[in-house]
Design an enzyme around this catalytic site. Sequence first.
Site, PDB file in Angstrom:
ATOM      1  N   GLU A 174      74.732 -18.577  -8.057  1.00 30.75           N
ATOM      2  CA  GLU A 174      74.915 -17.133  -8.174  1.00 30.75           C
ATOM      3  C   GLU A 174      75.893 -16.611  -7.121  1.00 30.75           C
ATOM      4  O   GLU A 174      75.960 -17.171  -6.026  1.00 30.75           O
ATOM      5  CB  GLU A 174      73.559 -16.410  -8.104  1.00 30.75           C
ATOM      6  CG  GLU A 174      72.833 -16.455  -6.791  1.00 30.75           C
ATOM      7  CD  GLU A 174      71.470 -15.760  -6.890  1.00 30.75           C
ATOM      8  OE1 GLU A 174      70.607 -16.219  -7.648  1.00 30.75           O
ATOM      9  OE2 GLU A 174      71.296 -14.740  -6.199  1.00 30.75           O
TER      10      GLU A 174
ATOM     11  N   ARG B  97      64.346 -19.460  -6.582  1.00 32.63           N
ATOM     12  CA  ARG B  97      65.738 -19.606  -6.160  1.00 32.63           C
ATOM     13  C   ARG B  97      66.445 -20.425  -7.241  1.00 32.63           C
ATOM     14  O   ARG B  97      65.838 -21.325  -7.839  1.00 32.63           O
ATOM     15  CB  ARG B  97      65.857 -20.339  -4.817  1.00 32.63           C
ATOM     16  CG  ARG B  97      65.562 -19.473  -3.600  1.00 32.63           C
ATOM     17  CD  ARG B  97      66.652 -18.419  -3.369  1.00 32.63           C
ATOM     18  NE  ARG B  97      66.392 -17.578  -2.208  1.00 32.63           N
ATOM     19  CZ  ARG B  97      65.809 -16.379  -2.244  1.00 32.63           C
ATOM     20  NH1 ARG B  97      65.409 -15.865  -3.390  1.00 32.63           N
ATOM     21  NH2 ARG B  97      65.643 -15.680  -1.140  1.00 32.63           N
TER      22      ARG B  97
ATOM     23  N   HIS C  91      69.149 -10.876 -10.070  1.00 32.57           N
ATOM     24  CA  HIS C  91      68.381 -11.055  -8.819  1.00 32.57           C
ATOM     25  C   HIS C  91      67.798  -9.716  -8.321  1.00 32.57           C
ATOM     26  O   HIS C  91      68.125  -9.265  -7.224  1.00 32.57           O
ATOM     27  CB  HIS C  91      69.283 -11.697  -7.741  1.00 32.57           C
ATOM     28  CG  HIS C  91      68.482 -12.395  -6.682  1.00 32.57           C
ATOM     29  ND1 HIS C  91      68.910 -13.523  -6.022  1.00 32.57           N
ATOM     30  CD2 HIS C  91      67.265 -12.105  -6.144  1.00 32.57           C
ATOM     31  CE1 HIS C  91      68.007 -13.903  -5.145  1.00 32.57           C
ATOM     32  NE2 HIS C  91      66.994 -13.055  -5.191  1.00 32.57           N
TER      33      HIS C  91
HETATM   34  P1  NAP Z   1      54.909 -18.578  -0.113  1.00 26.81           P
HETATM   35  O1  NAP Z   1      53.730 -17.667   0.033  1.00 26.81           O
HETATM   36  O2  NAP Z   1      55.315 -19.421   1.033  1.00 26.81           O
HETATM   37  O3  NAP Z   1      54.606 -19.492  -1.395  1.00 26.81           O
HETATM   38  C1  NAP Z   1      55.362 -20.596  -1.743  1.00 26.81           C
HETATM   39  C2  NAP Z   1      54.452 -21.616  -2.425  1.00 26.81           C
HETATM   40  O4  NAP Z   1      55.243 -22.699  -2.881  1.00 26.81           O
HETATM   41  C3  NAP Z   1      53.374 -22.205  -1.520  1.00 26.81           C
HETATM   42  O5  NAP Z   1      52.142 -22.103  -2.182  1.00 26.81           O
HETATM   43  C4  NAP Z   1      53.769 -23.662  -1.361  1.00 26.81           C
HETATM   44  O6  NAP Z   1      52.692 -24.541  -1.333  1.00 26.81           O
HETATM   45  C5  NAP Z   1      54.518 -23.907  -2.634  1.00 26.81           C
HETATM   46  N1  NAP Z   1      55.456 -25.030  -2.531  1.00 26.81           N
HETATM   47  C6  NAP Z   1      56.403 -25.234  -1.586  1.00 26.81           C
HETATM   48  N2  NAP Z   1      57.073 -26.366  -1.858  1.00 26.81           N
HETATM   49  C7  NAP Z   1      56.542 -26.868  -2.987  1.00 26.81           C
HETATM   50  C8  NAP Z   1      56.804 -28.011  -3.774  1.00 26.81           C
HETATM   51  N3  NAP Z   1      57.752 -28.870  -3.419  1.00 26.81           N
HETATM   52  N4  NAP Z   1      56.075 -28.206  -4.895  1.00 26.81           N
HETATM   53  C9  NAP Z   1      55.100 -27.330  -5.252  1.00 26.81           C
HETATM   54  N5  NAP Z   1      54.801 -26.225  -4.540  1.00 26.81           N
HETATM   55  C10 NAP Z   1      55.510 -26.016  -3.435  1.00 26.81           C
HETATM   56  O7  NAP Z   1      56.200 -17.752  -0.513  1.00 26.81           O
HETATM   57  P2  NAP Z   1      56.291 -16.416  -1.399  1.00 26.81           P
HETATM   58  O8  NAP Z   1      56.225 -15.223  -0.518  1.00 26.81           O
HETATM   59  O9  NAP Z   1      55.348 -16.530  -2.548  1.00 26.81           O
HETATM   60  O10 NAP Z   1      57.824 -16.533  -1.903  1.00 26.81           O
HETATM   61  C11 NAP Z   1      58.225 -17.642  -2.687  1.00 26.81           C
HETATM   62  C12 NAP Z   1      59.727 -17.634  -2.867  1.00 26.81           C
HETATM   63  O11 NAP Z   1      60.108 -16.661  -3.823  1.00 26.81           O
HETATM   64  C13 NAP Z   1      60.542 -17.274  -1.631  1.00 26.81           C
HETATM   65  O12 NAP Z   1      60.714 -18.356  -0.747  1.00 26.81           O
HETATM   66  C14 NAP Z   1      61.859 -16.781  -2.223  1.00 26.81           C
HETATM   67  O13 NAP Z   1      62.812 -17.816  -2.278  1.00 26.81           O
HETATM   68  C15 NAP Z   1      61.484 -16.355  -3.636  1.00 26.81           C
HETATM   69  N6  NAP Z   1      61.667 -14.904  -3.817  1.00 26.81           N
HETATM   70  C16 NAP Z   1      62.534 -14.454  -4.758  1.00 26.81           C
HETATM   71  C17 NAP Z   1      62.726 -13.093  -4.930  1.00 26.81           C
HETATM   72  C18 NAP Z   1      63.682 -12.536  -5.954  1.00 26.81           C
HETATM   73  O14 NAP Z   1      64.272 -11.488  -5.712  1.00 26.81           O
HETATM   74  N7  NAP Z   1      63.819 -13.168  -7.105  1.00 26.81           N
HETATM   75  C19 NAP Z   1      62.023 -12.182  -4.132  1.00 26.81           C
HETATM   76  C20 NAP Z   1      61.143 -12.669  -3.188  1.00 26.81           C
HETATM   77  C21 NAP Z   1      60.977 -14.039  -3.038  1.00 26.81           C
HETATM   78  P3  NAP Z   1      51.717 -24.726  -0.065  1.00 26.81           P
HETATM   79  O15 NAP Z   1      50.926 -23.482  -0.006  1.00 26.81           O
HETATM   80  O16 NAP Z   1      50.919 -25.889  -0.407  1.00 26.81           O
HETATM   81  O17 NAP Z   1      52.597 -24.899   1.123  1.00 26.81           O
END
Ligand code: NAP
Length: 312
Positions: free
Chosen positions: A261, A232, A279
């Site tokens: 954005e 994000r 995005h």
């Molecule tokens: P996820 O499986 O929940 O993974 C997020 C990871 O971030 C988890 O491993 C979490 O750690 C870690 N985390 C959270 N807060 C943190 C911090 N303060 N410091 C270090 N690590 C931290 O989510 P995901 O499915 O991979 O998606 C991640 C994000 O990508 C989404 O929330 C979304 O905003 C973004 N995204 C962007 C697009 C795009 O179009 N560009 C598309 C899809 C998603 P823990 O496991 O220890 O809790």
Amino acid sequence: MTRPLPERVQAAARAMFDLTVRPITTPMTEAEMRASLSDFDGVVPTLGDLYTPAIFAAVPDQRCRLLANFGVGYNHIDVSAAREAGITVTNTPGAVTDATADVALTLMLMSARRAGEGERLLRAGKWEGWHPTQLLGLHLGGKTVGIVGMGRIGQAIARRCHFGFGMSVAYHSRSPKDLDFPARRLETLEALAAAVDVLVLAVPGGAETHHLINAEVLAAMQPHAHLVNIARGNVVEEAALIHALQSGQIAGAGLDVYEFEPAVPEALIAMENVVLLPHIGTAALEVREDMGLMSVANLKAFFAGETPPNLV
Ligand code: NAP
């Protein structure tokens, strides 16, 4: 549905519900946000539809009971305020993982190998032919990638880097992970930033990760290193990133998301060593269909009195 979703998704929703599709693609206005809570039993919102505590407070006896978000990221919804208002929130994890990881690799390659710069040169009619020292970039093979946030998408990126490019993987996450590939966990973000050739952000947005990548973290990176953000926009302090790029503190950046954005700073646009995508992490029809069908499955389960599969 607060935006037109793919026809297959609309058809699935229409088969079960009295469906209203807001016909425009921009985020809802505040008045529309309030109406979404007062006039509908369930809403499928998405990025940019800002469900703030003030919006929930403005509609005290709301009709809405479920926000079935279209997307895995839900930082535009204040989940605790929703809960207090008695509204359940769901999201669409998993459906987005591989497509978003692919865009991270696209950005890594484009930034490291100067692909955007090369394409601009060619399209401007300025390419004078191949020569041995033209557009020399960073070869990714054998280098080290650093993943910030080793969740679903972080792991999918790391797998592509390890198995596809022979890269070493290092990461920083809140909790250690049991991974099916070799990876080194570093205790601090600064230590990770200093150790890697490409730093990739894959954490959720929100208050906890706001400006996680600030001037100190950028200063810890090596001058030949690249930053990639598919998470994000406000995970990165954009002004600090601009400074780090302009002063040569880092070599380049590949971005899919922006702090404010769709506004993208002129300073970023002006720099050759920055790759800017609008995005498009999940922008493939079948992915958007899978996401939408997950939202519909969450609606269906919730209104059948069951626990929705993707509760936030
Ligand atoms: P996820 O499986 O929940 O993974 C997020 C990871 O971030 C988890 O491993 C979490 O750690 C870690 N985390 C959270 N807060 C943190 C911090 N303060 N410091 C270090 N690590 C931290 O989510 P995901 O499915 O991979 O998606 C991640 C994000 O990508 C989404 O929330 C979304 O905003 C973004 N995204 C962007 C697009 C795009 O179009 N560009 C598309 C899809 C998603 P823990 O496991 O220890 O809790």
